[in-house]
Motif scaffolding. Structure first.
Motif, mmCIF file in Angstrom:
data_model
loop_
_atom_site.group_PDB
_atom_site.id
_atom_site.type_symbol
_atom_site.label_atom_id
_atom_site.label_comp_id
_atom_site.label_asym_id
_atom_site.label_seq_id
_atom_site.Cartn_x
_atom_site.Cartn_y
_atom_site.Cartn_z
ATOM 1 N N PRO A 99 -2.426 20.637 2.439
ATOM 2 C CA PRO A 99 -2.357 20.034 3.770
ATOM 3 C C PRO A 99 -3.531 19.095 3.992
ATOM 4 O O PRO A 99 -4.619 19.316 3.494
ATOM 5 N N PHE A 100 -3.287 18.062 4.731
ATOM 6 C CA PHE A 100 -4.331 17.103 5.087
ATOM 7 C C PHE A 100 -4.454 17.103 6.607
ATOM 8 O O PHE A 100 -3.548 17.528 7.308
ATOM 9 N N SER A 101 -5.570 16.608 7.085
ATOM 10 C CA SER A 101 -5.760 16.574 8.535
ATOM 11 C C SER A 101 -5.132 15.294 9.095
ATOM 12 O O SER A 101 -5.068 14.271 8.400
ATOM 13 N N PRO A 102 -4.682 15.342 10.337
ATOM 14 C CA PRO A 102 -4.144 14.125 10.961
ATOM 15 C C PRO A 102 -5.159 12.992 10.947
ATOM 16 O O PRO A 102 -4.797 11.837 10.720
ATOM 17 N N GLU A 103 -6.422 13.325 11.155
ATOM 18 C CA GLU A 103 -7.463 12.291 11.171
ATOM 19 C C GLU A 103 -7.609 11.635 9.799
ATOM 20 O O GLU A 103 -7.836 10.429 9.689
ATOM 21 N N GLU A 104 -7.458 12.437 8.747
ATOM 22 C CA GLU A 104 -7.613 11.926 7.388
ATOM 23 C C GLU A 104 -6.518 10.915 7.039
ATOM 24 O O GLU A 104 -6.809 9.814 6.558
ATOM 25 N N ILE A 105 -5.275 11.257 7.297
ATOM 26 C CA ILE A 105 -4.188 10.325 6.937
ATOM 27 C C ILE A 105 -4.192 9.117 7.866
ATOM 28 O O ILE A 105 -3.894 8.001 7.445
ATOM 29 N N LEU A 106 -4.577 9.314 9.116
ATOM 30 C CA LEU A 106 -4.670 8.185 10.046
ATOM 31 C C LEU A 106 -5.758 7.212 9.593
ATOM 32 O O LEU A 106 -5.554 5.995 9.587
ATOM 33 N N ALA A 107 -6.895 7.731 9.159
ATOM 34 C CA ALA A 107 -7.992 6.872 8.695
ATOM 35 C C ALA A 107 -7.583 6.108 7.434
ATOM 36 O O ALA A 107 -7.865 4.899 7.304
ATOM 37 N N GLU A 108 -6.929 6.783 6.499
ATOM 38 C CA GLU A 108 -6.488 6.105 5.267
ATOM 39 C C GLU A 108 -5.460 5.018 5.583
ATOM 40 O O GLU A 108 -5.499 3.925 5.012
ATOM 41 N N PRO A 115 0.826 -1.210 0.000
ATOM 42 C CA PRO A 115 0.000 0.000 0.000
ATOM 43 C C PRO A 115 0.864 1.266 0.000
ATOM 44 O O PRO A 115 1.828 1.364 0.754
ATOM 45 N N ILE A 116 0.492 2.216 -0.860
ATOM 46 C CA ILE A 116 1.226 3.483 -0.962
ATOM 47 C C ILE A 116 0.233 4.637 -0.966
ATOM 48 O O ILE A 116 -0.681 4.678 -1.789
ATOM 49 N N ILE A 117 0.436 5.547 -0.017
ATOM 50 C CA ILE A 117 -0.355 6.774 0.028
ATOM 51 C C ILE A 117 0.494 7.896 -0.559
ATOM 52 O O ILE A 117 1.557 8.201 -0.028
ATOM 53 N N VAL A 118 0.043 8.492 -1.641
ATOM 54 C CA VAL A 118 0.726 9.646 -2.221
ATOM 55 C C VAL A 118 0.211 10.902 -1.530
ATOM 56 O O VAL A 118 -1.004 11.084 -1.405
ATOM 57 N N VAL A 119 1.134 11.732 -1.064
ATOM 58 C CA VAL A 119 0.778 13.023 -0.480
ATOM 59 C C VAL A 119 1.507 14.097 -1.285
ATOM 60 O O VAL A 119 2.698 13.988 -1.524
ATOM 61 N N THR A 120 0.779 15.108 -1.715
ATOM 62 C CA THR A 120 1.380 16.101 -2.596
ATOM 63 C C THR A 120 0.675 17.446 -2.478
ATOM 64 O O THR A 120 -0.470 17.513 -2.022
ATOM 65 N N THR A 121 1.377 18.474 -2.893
ATOM 66 C CA THR A 121 0.759 19.800 -2.982
ATOM 67 C C THR A 121 0.010 19.953 -4.302
ATOM 68 O O THR A 121 -0.763 20.878 -4.467
ATOM 69 N N ARG A 122 0.263 19.034 -5.239
ATOM 70 C CA ARG A 122 -0.387 19.076 -6.550
ATOM 71 C C ARG A 122 -1.782 18.445 -6.466
ATOM 72 O O ARG A 122 -1.905 17.225 -6.477
ATOM 73 N N GLY A 123 -2.786 19.274 -6.363
ATOM 74 C CA GLY A 123 -4.134 18.755 -6.222
ATOM 75 C C GLY A 123 -4.887 18.641 -7.526
ATOM 76 O O GLY A 123 -6.091 18.377 -7.532
ATOM 77 N N ASP A 124 -4.205 18.807 -8.641
ATOM 78 C CA ASP A 124 -4.889 18.761 -9.935
ATOM 79 C C ASP A 124 -5.252 17.331 -10.328
ATOM 80 O O ASP A 124 -4.645 16.365 -9.868
ATOM 81 N N GLU A 125 -6.232 17.225 -11.193
ATOM 82 C CA GLU A 125 -6.726 15.912 -11.607
ATOM 83 C C GLU A 125 -5.656 15.112 -12.351
ATOM 84 O O GLU A 125 -5.600 13.888 -12.240
ATOM 85 N N GLY A 126 -4.796 15.797 -13.087
ATOM 86 C CA GLY A 126 -3.732 15.100 -13.817
ATOM 87 C C GLY A 126 -2.766 14.391 -12.869
ATOM 88 O O GLY A 126 -2.364 13.251 -13.125
ATOM 89 N N SER A 127 -2.413 15.057 -11.775
ATOM 90 C CA SER A 127 -1.514 14.434 -10.794
ATOM 91 C C SER A 127 -2.194 13.251 -10.122
ATOM 92 O O SER A 127 -1.575 12.210 -9.898
ATOM 93 N N ARG A 128 -3.472 13.422 -9.796
ATOM 94 C CA ARG A 128 -4.227 12.320 -9.172
ATOM 95 C C ARG A 128 -4.280 11.120 -10.131
ATOM 96 O O ARG A 128 -3.977 9.987 -9.749
ATOM 97 N N ALA A 129 -4.645 11.394 -11.374
ATOM 98 C CA ALA A 129 -4.784 10.314 -12.342
ATOM 99 C C ALA A 129 -3.453 9.611 -12.590
ATOM 100 O O ALA A 129 -3.392 8.372 -12.605
ATOM 101 N N SER A 130 -2.379 10.379 -12.761
ATOM 102 C CA SER A 130 -1.085 9.738 -13.042
ATOM 103 C C SER A 130 -0.589 8.949 -11.835
ATOM 104 O O SER A 130 0.027 7.893 -11.992
ATOM 105 N N SER A 131 -0.886 9.420 -10.633
ATOM 106 C CA SER A 131 -0.473 8.688 -9.426
ATOM 107 C C SER A 131 -1.221 7.367 -9.311
ATOM 108 O O SER A 131 -0.623 6.320 -9.041
ATOM 109 N N LEU A 132 -2.525 7.424 -9.508
ATOM 110 C CA LEU A 132 -3.324 6.201 -9.392
ATOM 111 C C LEU A 132 -2.990 5.218 -10.507
ATOM 112 O O LEU A 132 -2.920 4.008 -10.284
ATOM 113 N N GLU A 133 -2.746 5.733 -11.711
ATOM 114 C CA GLU A 133 -2.361 4.862 -12.825
ATOM 115 C C GLU A 133 -1.000 4.206 -12.584
ATOM 116 O O GLU A 133 -0.770 3.077 -13.012
ATOM 117 N N ALA A 134 -0.107 4.928 -11.889
ATOM 118 C CA ALA A 134 1.225 4.376 -11.610
ATOM 119 C C ALA A 134 1.207 3.396 -10.442
ATOM 120 O O ALA A 134 2.209 2.733 -10.182
#
Length: 126
Positions: A106-115, A78-97
């Motif tokens: 920024p993300f909340s502590p609760e959000e990354i802990l839950a994931e 399992p790999i969680i990508v965290v980035t400042t790039r919130g654009d759809e292209g970055s999301r799509a290329s990350s998930l495809e990779a």
């Protein structure tokens, strides 16, 4: 016990991720300050989860994802990508990779802990 590799060229960001996940029982954290260091650690050590930045100066997060998914023994890591790039292209290329999750800083502590808990599941005792 879950061994978690936190990969980011910013030490402050690595420390913040660890602080967010400190509540995971038995979690042990390792750090990598570059994509190259991450690949070296992943080649030599066993991890149950990786938190990976996309923007790094030497080898970027997408290249690390491609390396990991190209290794038979790491295909399901399992790999969680965290980035400042919130654009759809970055999301799509990350998930495809091969990213398991995509989070924008920024993300909340609760959000990354839950994931993290969702990806590790009960087998890791979290």
């Amino acid at each position: 016990m879950a061994n978690i590799l936190v990969v980011d060229d910013s030490k402050v960001m690595r420390d913040m991720v660890v602080a967010c996940l400190r509540g995971l029982p038995g979690a042990v954290f390792a750090h990598a300050g570059s994509g190259l260091e991450a690949i070296e650690r992943l080649s030599m050590e066993r991890f149950e989860l990786v938190v990976l930045d996309l923007n790094m100066p030497d080898i970027g997060g997408i290249e690390v994802l491609e390396f990991v998914r190209g290794q038979d023994h790491l295909k399901t890591l399992p790999i969680i990508v965290v980035t400042t790039r919130g654009d759809e292209g970055s999301r799509a290329s990350s998930l495809e990779a091969g990213a398991s999750r995509f989070m924008v800083k920024p993300f909340s502590p609760e959000e990354i802990l839950a994931e993290t808990r969702a990806l590790l599941g009960p087998a890791e005792g979290v």
